[in-house]
Design an enzyme around this catalytic site. Structure first.
Site, PDB file in Angstrom:
ATOM      1  N   ARG A 230       2.319   8.295  -0.206  1.00 16.79           N
ATOM      2  CA  ARG A 230       1.144   9.097   0.129  1.00 16.79           C
ATOM      3  C   ARG A 230       1.592  10.292   0.964  1.00 16.79           C
ATOM      4  O   ARG A 230       2.490  10.176   1.807  1.00 16.79           O
ATOM      5  CB  ARG A 230       0.137   8.287   0.948  1.00 16.79           C
ATOM      6  CG  ARG A 230      -0.762   7.372   0.147  1.00 16.79           C
ATOM      7  CD  ARG A 230      -1.796   8.138  -0.695  1.00 16.79           C
ATOM      8  NE  ARG A 230      -2.700   7.229  -1.374  1.00 16.79           N
ATOM      9  CZ  ARG A 230      -2.505   6.745  -2.610  1.00 16.79           C
ATOM     10  NH1 ARG A 230      -1.439   7.087  -3.307  1.00 16.79           N
ATOM     11  NH2 ARG A 230      -3.406   5.940  -3.157  1.00 16.79           N
ATOM     12  N   HIS A 278       0.629  14.462  -7.931  1.00 17.51           N
ATOM     13  CA  HIS A 278       0.177  13.078  -7.740  1.00 17.51           C
ATOM     14  C   HIS A 278       0.067  12.394  -9.114  1.00 17.51           C
ATOM     15  O   HIS A 278      -1.000  11.904  -9.504  1.00 17.51           O
ATOM     16  CB  HIS A 278      -1.163  13.019  -6.998  1.00 17.51           C
ATOM     17  CG  HIS A 278      -1.434  11.663  -6.405  1.00 17.51           C
ATOM     18  ND1 HIS A 278      -2.038  11.466  -5.189  1.00 17.51           N
ATOM     19  CD2 HIS A 278      -1.168  10.413  -6.863  1.00 17.51           C
ATOM     20  CE1 HIS A 278      -2.145  10.181  -4.931  1.00 17.51           C
ATOM     21  NE2 HIS A 278      -1.612   9.506  -5.952  1.00 17.51           N
TER      22      HIS A 278
END
Ligand code: NAP
Ligand code: GLV
Length: 315
Positions: A230, A278
């Site tokens: 993340r 992502h």
């Protein structure tokens, strides 16, 4: 009467509704925010990046399924009902795709593919010396479902693999570190990979001080960083500083503090950065819906749920 709702503000809801209907034709599937029906009937929810206050609006909610492996967005809702169990997605398909990404980018750095691409573009025939996989120590922060799978696959290619997690693991051919042993792990790591969840403990963990503890003894003379965990884990200004001053040799980044990555970020055009949106790992809606439906069936039959989130740990 019990109904299921998708809360997917950023995903195409019709695709997900069709996938769930195919997997579970008898399930009463609703869509937040416009096709909710009688809200009291909603017992099950599946979400990706749900806005705050949505879960609490379902008064009879019994189970929340995170459509991602990471649950930081769901847990970030201050009004999240405290008594509803949360399961997170964990399918072999998702894990395989993450390992593909990790192996791809470790090999890309190891085989200096970006240098070869640049040479081809400039018509330069430069067959520079290479090194064996065994010359590189690859250290993975986060040895859960994804970290452990990537570790095993990297060992098969001949890399020396190290892992660090909260609790110690035991994986053949992987040197496993835990908790307070972080510095020892970092000191032996040439390529650092983050597959950590975003929690209060991991926020900002990848900063300049940590990068300075990484090994400089590898074949590139400075460490490489790959983040598919993340973005909150990395201090992006520190990454830029370290890439510019040579404390980092290169980086592959899939996740960012703010997503989509703002156009003004220096990471977009940094010559030492390989950037992906992502996209390290996802899975197709039908596979995920099958998993979610299994969890609903388990709940209805009073069976133990898979991959239950521990709210205290935050993952
Ligand atoms: P997981 O099975 O829950 O594994 C998490 C690992 O991190 C565990 O080994 C855990 O240690 C370790 N950990 C957590 N907090 C720690 C801390 N403070 N110190 C040391 N170790 C810590 O999760 P997963 O399924 O492997 O997924 C990992 C993460 O990948 C997700 O949370 C998500 O953020 C990210 N992800 C990204 C993408 C993408 O496309 N970029 C896709 C899927 C997932 P213990 O084993 O000791 O508990
Ligand atoms: C994606 O980032 C996930 O958490 O599955």
């Amino acid at each position: 009467m019990s109904a299921f709702v998708f809360v997917l503000p950023t995903w195409p809801t019709d695709v997900w509704k069709n996938a769930m209907t195919k997997v579970a034709p008898d399930l009463d599937v609703r869509i937040w925010p416009n096709h909710l029906g009688r809200i009291e009937e909603i017992k099950y929810a599946a979400a990706w990046l749900p806005p705050a206050n949505v879960m609490k609006s379902f008064p009879n909610l019994k189970l929340i399924c995170s459509l991602g492996a990471g649950v930081d967005a769901i847990l970030g809702d201050p009004t999240l009902p405290t008594d509803v169990p949360i399961v997170r997605v964990n399918t072999a398909d998702l894990t395989n795709r993450m390992s593909e990404y990790i192996v791809l980018h470790v090999l890309m750095h190891h085989r200096q593919q970006r240098r070869l691409d640049a040479n081809q573009k400039s018509k330069i025939w430069d067959s520079f010396p290479t090194h064996a996989a065994s010359a590189l120590n690859v250290g993975i922060m986060g040895m859960g479902v994804m970290g452990a799978d990537a570790a095993v696959k990297l060992t098969m290619l001949g890399f020396n693999v190290l892992g660090w997690s909260r609790t110690r693991k035991s994986i053949p051919n992987v040197k496993c570190f835990a908790g307070q042993e972080l510095d020892a792990f970092l000191g032996q790591t040439d390529i650092l990979i983050s597959l950590l969840p975003a929690t209060a403990e991991t926020d900002g963990i990848i900063n300049r001080a940590l990068i300075q503890k990484l090994s400089h003894k590898g074949p590139f003379g400075a460490p490489i960083f790959i983040n598919a965990g993340r973005g909150r884990q990395q201090v992006e200004a520190d990454l830029v500083t370290c890439l510019n001053n040579g404390e980092l040799y290169a980086a592959t980044l899939d996740v960012f503090n703010k997503e989509p990555l703002p156009e003004a970020s220096p990471l977009w055009a940094h010559p030492k950065v390989t950037l992906t949106p992502h996209a390290a790992a996802d899975s197709d809606p039908e596979t995920i819906c099958r998993y979610v439906h299994q969890q609903i069936m388990r709940f209805e039959n009073g069976e133990a749920l898979d991959n239950l989130v521990n709210r205290t740990r935050g993952y």
